[in-house]
Design an enzyme around this catalytic site. Structure first.
Site, short mmCIF file in Angstrom:
data_model
loop_
_atom_site.label_atom_id
_atom_site.label_comp_id
_atom_site.label_asym_id
_atom_site.label_seq_id
_atom_site.Cartn_x
_atom_site.Cartn_y
_atom_site.Cartn_z
N TRP A 78 87.95 -46.94 -68.82
CA TRP A 78 89.39 -47.16 -69.00
C TRP A 78 90.00 -47.89 -67.80
O TRP A 78 90.86 -48.76 -67.96
CB TRP A 78 90.10 -45.83 -69.23
N LYS A 179 93.82 -38.00 -74.68
CA LYS A 179 92.94 -37.60 -75.79
C LYS A 179 93.23 -36.17 -76.20
O LYS A 179 93.36 -35.28 -75.36
CB LYS A 179 91.48 -37.74 -75.37
#
Length: 232
Positions: A78, A179
């Site tokens: 990421w 998430k």
């Protein structure tokens, strides 16, 4: 090897020795995952890079010149995407990656090996960035026990702590992405996010495995409400 329904070669891992069935299935899934193969070709450290890439392509949360914090960043997929999209490689934006584990250097990314739950973590981060943060993102997942309700509480607790951290460091108008896993346990989290952000939605990029309950909560437009969360 055999071909699957799409015509791709499918690798089958043999059992035997000390390898457990769960390890066999995980290795087999990795070897046959096109995103894992593509990540190696593209130089990304994990297949997770494509999840953020797809989310940002659709929702435009990463902009040139922004300051971004990647919680639980290792191995760094990421952070690699964020560094390119905010221009930190050329000094236009800033990306700070935080993790308890060590992480090899990434161009345009400042790494801090620390616990984001520590009381002084927000102050340390602000000192590193020299100001506020535009995006806090997290692809973390809590360690599981195999007990469904316990695991759901652990997962939600981790996301709530990430949201609490974000509330302490985000600039007004900022974005939080994390998430979660689909369950009824996150209702309170979503309610709190809706109070503190203008828009809250769930997103599931194509790179997320379709047989997984994994999805992401995306909160945009932080209203700057102080003390909106309590750490767990």
């Amino acid at each position: 090897m055999a071909k699957d329904d799409t015509g791709r070669l499918h690798v089958t891992v043999k059992t035997g020795g000390k390898r457990k069935l769960s390890s066999k299935l995980w290795l087999e899934r990795q070897l046959n995952d096109p995103y894992v193969t593509q990540a190696k070709r593209d130089g990304f450290r994990s297949r997770a890079a494509y999840k953020l890439q797809e989310i940002d392509d659709k929702h435009r949360i990463l902009k040139m010149g922004q300051s971004v914090v990647d919680l639980g960043a290792a191995p760094g997929g990421w952070s690699q995407i964020a560094a390119k999209r905010v221009g930190s490689v050329s000094g236009k934006g800033k990306v700070v990656a935080i993790d308890l584990l060590e992480m090899p250097e990434i161009p345009g990314v400042t790494f801090a090996q620390m616990d984001f739950l520590a009381d002084d973590a927000p102050d340390r981060l602000r000192a590193m960035i020299d100001g506020g943060v535009d995006v806090v993102m997290s692809d973390m997942a809590a360690n599981t026990t195999g007990h469904r309700k316990t695991d759901q509480l652990r997962i939600i607790g981790l996301v709530e702590n990430a949201a609490a951290f974000a509330a302490e460091v985000l600039n007004p108008g900022g974005t939080f992405l994390a998430k979660v896993f689909q369950s009824g346990a996150e209702a309170e989290l979503v309610t709190q996010l809706k109070r503190d952000f203008a828009t809250v939605k769930h997103v599931k990029p194509a790179a997320s495995r379709q047989d997984s309950s994994e999805r992401y909560v995306l909160a945009i437009g932080f209203r700057g409400t102080p003390g909106g969360y309590e750490r767990q």
